[in-house]
Scaffold this active site. Structure first.
Site, short mmCIF file in Angstrom:
data_model
loop_
_atom_site.label_atom_id
_atom_site.label_comp_id
_atom_site.label_asym_id
_atom_site.label_seq_id
_atom_site.Cartn_x
_atom_site.Cartn_y
_atom_site.Cartn_z
N GLU A 121 -30.34 -8.64 -34.31
CA GLU A 121 -28.89 -8.50 -34.12
C GLU A 121 -28.06 -9.41 -35.01
O GLU A 121 -26.85 -9.26 -35.08
CB GLU A 121 -28.58 -8.78 -32.64
CG GLU A 121 -29.35 -7.84 -31.74
CD GLU A 121 -29.35 -8.22 -30.26
OE1 GLU A 121 -29.50 -7.33 -29.42
OE2 GLU A 121 -29.18 -9.41 -29.95
N GLN B 99 -33.90 0.30 -21.79
CA GLN B 99 -34.31 -0.87 -22.56
C GLN B 99 -35.02 -1.87 -21.67
O GLN B 99 -35.57 -2.85 -22.15
CB GLN B 99 -33.10 -1.54 -23.22
CG GLN B 99 -32.35 -0.62 -24.17
CD GLN B 99 -31.10 -1.26 -24.77
OE1 GLN B 99 -30.06 -0.64 -24.81
NE2 GLN B 99 -31.21 -2.49 -25.25
N ARG C 131 -25.69 -4.47 -29.87
CA ARG C 131 -26.50 -5.10 -30.91
C ARG C 131 -26.18 -6.58 -31.06
O ARG C 131 -25.94 -7.09 -32.17
CB ARG C 131 -26.35 -4.40 -32.26
CG ARG C 131 -27.58 -4.65 -33.13
CD ARG C 131 -27.60 -3.84 -34.40
NE ARG C 131 -28.86 -4.09 -35.08
CZ ARG C 131 -29.54 -3.18 -35.76
NH1 ARG C 131 -29.10 -1.96 -35.86
NH2 ARG C 131 -30.68 -3.50 -36.34
#
Lengths: 264, 1038
Positions: free
Chosen positions: B767, B250, B397
């Site tokens: 999120e 990421q 998340r």
């Protein structure tokens, strides 16, 4: 996955011969348990004998009194068969609630019954409907078939050919699916058959089992209330992170009552 | 930017301007339009390119030898057999990495972590060695040939016991280190204490308040479980001295810096490429041992090395989330005005502190725990501790620890409402930060940028007829039906972050965008973030389309390749839109500024006479005198004003002035089946305010996705451990990943309160629904239980746990639900607050490992002396055990034994040491122990047995056996629950064989029959059913 030899016989005799030739040969039907065990390197068969090309093992035949399902018949074929649905709707319902579509398109009734997973759905149908398991050697009554955890009456070299389900007067299968796997945390098949009421439980114990106390109560009065007070003994039931034996025992009663109400 | 909100208010002229803007956005595919995702075309056709799709000439494969123990010293590692296997190229252990200084690596949290086990293992499945072979099957085969000898140590599984006096030392390497990365360490298993707020003032508020409430709650250990597991392909070019690593990251740029620092290879010669990523959710932020070892292997072998995790490895070793044991307290007036908050947290970080938080924030942004409420006085303290569990603590998340913070405040406000007998919506409305208070300074140090909380909640209450739902709940209760209504009015803190207080390994948490406009007016743009499914290729294109007046269909967005993309900190914590999205708008504006100059030059007017038309520039007051962006782009390459550089491109590194604070109001209605504990989410209404909405369709998709994962966490996900540190249920057979079958229907809504400091007013939304959804589900379940006097039950609210509560209330039996006596779950008395040990989790890991003790009596139809004779003969006794045999006698009382088990196709072989501890002829008693491992090195078992023959007279006796069996490793993780059943059957078979053996010594037909059976040996063992349980645990759905 370990390396293995692969065979695809077209007759039962050929399959039995192949299985007999090697000590660590394994038959594979839909492979929904075996493939996972191979991938996780828990099984190490030298030879895999794929039963998928043996045509006589597949198919559904229904007459007025019996539904005969070939061992290699896939769950979705049973679930979507209009003949099965007409004759034993509970059986079609059960098949349609196994796993997910991917499993139902590949997994077979013979594989499920021979494996006798404690949480598989089909054993409840075989036992609850009083079916007969036809093998390449003999016919085995459901009551004699399921011995224990993953253990059946099948002998080495013995393959299931078909399962014969007598058509019941009415029946229903109610399952409580563990949401991650959709295996039965508990599942109950109840049937009013020519030979009386049968009630079989899966998911709760080492293998599918009948509950005579409930059957007796239902024989006199086929109603949910008749078995309200009949509990199964939690002592012998399965315990895992998804539920205690006490929960399973409680579920068996709840599901049994719901199955009786749903029976048709 | 407050004026932006007012612009929404309708006057005729703004209405027509708005519809014009909408029409333009639709035409360009710009901000505000529901543009379809450009990336989906390749994904839905199976044309994505993931790490495991990458093939390179000469590529070899790595696989890990992992520890079956949670805590053990490594006595020896023997690689000989593995290395002798054809096709195996190398077996790497810590010893091999040590000369390179790579046997340990730094973590993002200022700790260090073993890359490969250095002398000991600290969690189950820890990486011990990597085998490199020609293909992944060979590599896996060879891992079983690496012989590792362990000396087991006592594990620490429960964080509450971690800091007890005399608790086992988990981190030998930290002996004598009193000062950690975040201050003083107060115990050998302590990592940090982090606190914020005014403790004394908070104590004072609590001591004076009319009402105080306190509640313990556990946020269980869960895992992000992205569909694609972690993995990499490392390729070192010996000639060029350059390293290329394709990996699931990421944050590829940070990985490049880490790799360069660790390896000493200049950063310019390290190429990191993150191709398509199949979900991250925080699991793919960190650097894992697999990446490092594969890279070293490539450098050593000069060949590309691929390493890909399987699902169990992913769930059991790469970063988990949460595991916060929290105690919340609120002080309030009698009419429900909150005066103070106190939060104490015991944070279980596992064996290494590898939380992925900004450097200065060991507990992330947990200090957002005052939530959406105007709480003037607050104090929060978090103590991180080591346990013998996998490291992690990532933001699943969510922004750093924001989910945990949101959970505690949203649960506590319900607890307070319940205590006061106040409505749960009313108490929120009473305590909300009011719109006019923004920018709002929170008691724990944040400046909230913008918000309108009352409007959001009221809109939801109206849409769902909240009052009607409460009436229905009351009616249902009278009928014996159980219904719960959950509310959650959350505020997130995302978009990390300003480099003045946010950095990762010293690099400020800015982000970047580089935009190039080609001569024909098409665009390529690259960002420092990395999409994993968020739809960046779509939404960044929309920002550029609107800023530059060029159609988004001709705008290409690229991310993930560190050679081409500008440096950025990556995608997590909802930071892409707040930070890189801002950089994108700013870079586009730089281009527009230059375009204005070129336009003025082309139209021969002064720059000041021009205005932006949305697609180019026009002369103020002369609308038909205009030029569009494609014309300007062409001119940028052949006709620029004198003194201007040709070309049309810009780069922007955006250091945000503040975080953004998205918020929302959610409502959940749940019906509970009181007989089974099953829950049905009848309604879930999610109103989100993420400021400016770039693509409403993508936002809805994000909200749906976040709610699915919120549903998963609240209702089913958990990674439990047994007392020996065996992870339970780390496969998709047990770990709940909801599909469309289980997932409720979602209703979405929104308000728009732009961020005043963001260039386009956007706040980030990926999120929100996870952060806000979880407490909403939990509040709904708890609301249903509140009716019966239960103040709080922990997640996950799966059917079994819901039933357990109902069962304790005896609600699962009786038809009438009303008038049940209030019930309180039993809790240990909490010690003084303020110390970390004050946090009592109601659900502790069980003290036991996966072990059982069985005591049984078996009557034998033979004289006691005959039975005793056989019992003394270890070889004969062993032969009674199906599949067991003595391989070698190694001493007077010690043997090496073997046990082969077979269930259908599944085989397993255990080998180990047996010691006869004592033979007592007087009492006819034998005591022995055995311990060993399976040949695959993935499980171990130990057993102690006492067997005694009791004379019952009349030629009969009884075999009295007592055995204790303990399992570790794979079998314990997946099959432990079947242990009793299996052991019982094994013993039964043993006794049957034993009986035969004794009987065989006699005379007559029965003895003859027994001799025949002895000759045959015990019946093929069909008892290792726990192995089947393992298989079942691995995806099979039958």
């Amino acid at each position: 996955m370990y390396a293995f030899g692969y065979h695809r016989p077209t007759t039962i005799d050929e399959a039995v011969t192949l299985l007999g030739q090697s000590e660590d040969a394994s038959a594979i039907a839909g492979g929904q348990t075996l493939l996972q065990s191979l991938k996780q390197r828990l099984a190490q068969p030298g030879e895999l004998v794929d039963l998928g090309a043996i045509k006589e093992l597949s198919g559904i035949a229904v007459d007025g009194r019996t539904v005969v399902i070939g061992a290699l018949t896939k769950h979705n074929e049973v679930a979507l068969s209009s003949e099965v649905r007409k004759a034993v709707p509970a059986l079609a319902d059960l098949a349609g609630a196994i796993g997910d579509h991917q499993v139902r398109n590949v997994g077979t009734i013979g594989g499920s019954v021979a494996n006798s997973d404690p949480a598989a759905d089909y054993p409840a149908a075989v036992l609850g409907l009083g079916a007969t398991v036809e093998t390449n050697q003999r016919r085995i009554a459901a009551d004699d078939f399921f011995i224990d955890l993953f253990e059946t009456a099948l002998e080495p070299g013995e393959l299931i050919k078909a399962i014969h389900f007598p058509v019941p007067k009415r029946a229903a299968y109610v399952k409580f699916a563990q949401p991650a796997s959709r295996y039965a945390l508990a599942g109950v098949m109840v049937a009013e058959t020519g030979d009386g009421v049968r009630l079989a439980v899966t998911g709760a114990g080492a293998c599918a089992f009948r509950v005579p106390a409930m059957e007796q109560a239902l024989a006199g009065d086929f109603s949910a209330d008749a078995i309200k007070g009949v509990q199964v003994d939690a002592d012998e039931l399965n315990d895992d992170i998804h539920g205690t034996p006490a929960y399973r025992a409680h579920l068996v009663n709840v599901l049994a009552r719901r199955a009786v109400e749903a029976a048709r | 930017m407050a004026s932006d909100i007012e612009e929404v208010e309708s006057t005729e002229s703004t209405e027509s301007a708005e519809s014009e803007a909408r029409e333009l956005a639709d035409r360009l595919g710009g901000v505000g339009c529901r543009r379809k995702r450009t990336e989906d075309a390749r994904f839905i056709q199976g044309k994505g390119n993931y790490v495991d799709d990458i093939q390179m000439p000469g590529m070899v494969y790595g696989d890990f030898v992992r520890s079956p123990h949670a805590h053990a010293r490594i006595k020896s590692i023997n690689k000989d057999k593995a290395l002798a296997t054809p096709g195996v190229h190398a077996v790497l252990t810590a010893e091999d990495l040590e000369p390179l200084g790579l046997h340990w690596m730094p973590t993002l949290a200022g700790d260090k972590q073993m890359v490969l086990a250095d002398g000991k293992v600290c969690f189950q499945n820890q990486e011990v060695a990597m085998v490199i072979a020609d293909d992944r099957y060979l590599a896996a085969d060879a891992t079983e040939l690496v012989e590792v000898e362990y000396e087991e140590l006592d594990p620490v599984v429960d964080p509450h016991q971690s800091m007890a006096e005399g608790a086992p030392v988990i981190r030998d390497d930290l002996a004598g280190v009193d000062e950690g990365a975040h201050g003083k360490r107060i115990h050998h298993n302590h990592i940090f204490t982090w606190d914020v707020g005014d403790a004394d003032a908070t104590d004072k508020v609590f001591s004076e308040a009319a009402v105080t409430v306190k509640q313990d709650m556990l946020y269980p250990r869960v895992h992000p479980c992205p569909l694609e597991t972690c993995g990499c392909v490392a390729s070192f070019d010996k000639v060029k001295g350059e390293l290329t690593v394709h990996l699931t990251s990421q944050a590829p740029h940070v990985v490049r810096t880490v790799f360069s620092t660790l390896s000493g290879i200049p950063e310019s010669k390290v190429h990191i490429n993150a191709p398509d990523i199949g979900g991250g959710f925080g699991n793919k932020v960190g650097v894992y041992p697999g990446y490092v070892v594969a890279t070293v292997a490539s450098i050593v072998l000069g060949r590309p090395v691929k390493w890909i995790e399987d699902r169990i490895e992913n769930l059991s070793t790469t970063a988990f989330a949460r595991d916060y044991h929290m105690t919340g307290e609120l002080a309030a007036t009698e009419d429900g005005k909150i005066l103070g908050l106190r939060a104490n947290v015991l944070a279980d970080h596992g064996a290494f502190d590898s939380c992925a938080d900004p450097s200065k924030w060991p507990a992330g942004f947990f200090n957002i725990c005052t939530g959406s409420y105007d709480i003037k006085t607050a104090y929060a303290r978090v103590d991180g501790v080591y346990t013998n569990k996998a490291p992690g603590g990532v933001a699943y998340r969510c922004s750093f620890r924001v989910t945990e913070a949101c959970y505690i405040i949203e649960r506590m406000i319900d607890v307070l409402a319940e205590h006061l007998g106040m409505d749960k919506a009313e108490i929120r409305l009473k305590n909300f930060i009011q719109p006019e208070q923004f920018p709002y300074q929170s008691a724990l140090g944040w400046e909230y940028d913008s918000g309108d909380y009352p409007r959001a909640l009221k809109q939801v209450m109206e849409a769902c007829d909240y009052d009607g739902l409460r009436r229905e709940q009351k009616e249902k209760r009278e009928r014996g039906e159980i219904m719960g209504i959950g509310l959650c009015t959350f505020t997130e803190i995302v978009g990390a972050g300003p480099s003045r207080n946010c950095d990762i390994l010293g690099v400020g948490m800015f982000d970047s965008a580089e935009i190039r406009v080609h001569p024909t007016g098409s665009v390529i743009a690259r960002m420092g973030t990395k999409t994993q499914g968020q739809g960046h290729e779509t939404t960044y294109g929309q920002i550029i389309a609107t800023e530059l007046g060029l159609p988004s269909e001709n705008i290409i967005i690229e991310e993930g390749n560190t050679d081409t993309a500008p440096y950025g900190l990556g995608t997590y914590g909802s930071r892409s839109t707040p930070v890189a999205g801002a950089a994108t708008a700013q870079a586009a504006r730089k281009i527009r500024d230059k375009a204005r100059k070129i336009a003025a030059h082309l139209m021969e007017v002064s720059e000041d006479d021009l205005e932006w038309s949305g697609e180019g520039f026009r002369v103020k007051g002369v609308p038909d005198q205009s030029t569009d962006m494609p014309t300007i782009a062409w001119a940028a390459y052949n006709n620029v004003p004198e003194g201007m550089e040709p070309g049309l491109e810009a780069v922007d590194y955006y250091d945000p002035p503040n975080m953004t604070f998205p918020f929302g109001a959610y409502l959940c209605v749940v019906d509970i089946d009181r007989y089974t504990g099953e829950t049905t989410i009848r309604r879930f209404y999610a109103l989100d305010d993420c400021g400016t909405r770039i693509n409403p369709m993508v936002i809805e998709g994000q909200v749906h996705g976040g709610l699915c994962e919120a549903f998963a966490v609240a209702m089913g996900q958990e990674l439990p451990f047994d007392g020996a540190g065996n992870i339970q249920g780390a496969s998709l057979m047990d770990y709940f990943l909801p599909t469309m079958v289980e997932t409720p229907r979602w209703e979405t809504d929104h308000t728009i309160t732009p961020s005043p400091h963001h260039p386009i007013g956007a706040k980030g939304v990926g999120e929100s629904s996870h952060v806000g959804g979880i407490p909403c589900f939990s509040n709904a379940i708890n609301d249903a239980m509140n009716q019966f006097g239960v103040s709080h039950v922990n997640m996950p609210h799966n059917a079994f746990r819901v039933w357990r509560t109902l069962h304790e209330l005896e609600l699962d039996q009786r038809p009438e639900a009303a008038n049940v006596e209030p019930y309180q779950p039993t809790r240990e008395a909490a010690p003084e607050s303020g110390s970390p040990a004050s946090v009592q989790s109601p659900d502790k890991a069980s003290g036991k490992g996966t072990e059982i003790t069985i005591e049984r009596n078996y009557p034998l139809d033979v004289p006691a002396d005959d039975a005793w004779e056989i019992l003394q003969d270890i070889e004969k006794v062993t032969a009674c055990m199906p599949g067991a045999s003595i391989v070698e006698q190694t001493g007077d009382t010690t043997y090496v034994g073997e046990m082969k088990l077979k269930v259908g196709p599944v085989t397993s072989a255990f080998k180990g040491d047996i010691e006869v501890l004592g033979v007592d002829p007087e009492n006819k008693e034998l005591r022995m122990t055995g311990s060993g491992g399976d040949s695959k090195g993935s499980s171990s078992a130990s057993m102690s047995l006492t067997a005694r023959i009791e004379d019952k007279g009349a030629g009969r006796c009884e075999l009295v056996g007592s055995t204790r069996i303990e399992l570790k490793g794979k079998l314990a993780s997946f099959g432990g629950r079947m242990l009793e059943n299996v052991s019982d059957r094994m013993l039964q078979q043993f006794v049957d064989s034993f009986r035969d053996r004794v009987a065989a010594g006699g005379e007559g037909e029965q003895a003859e029959e027994a001799r025949r059976r002895v000759e045959e040996g015990p019946k093929s063992m069909n008892a290792l059913a726990m192995v089947w349980q393992v298989i079942k645990s691995l995806f099979g759905r039958k």
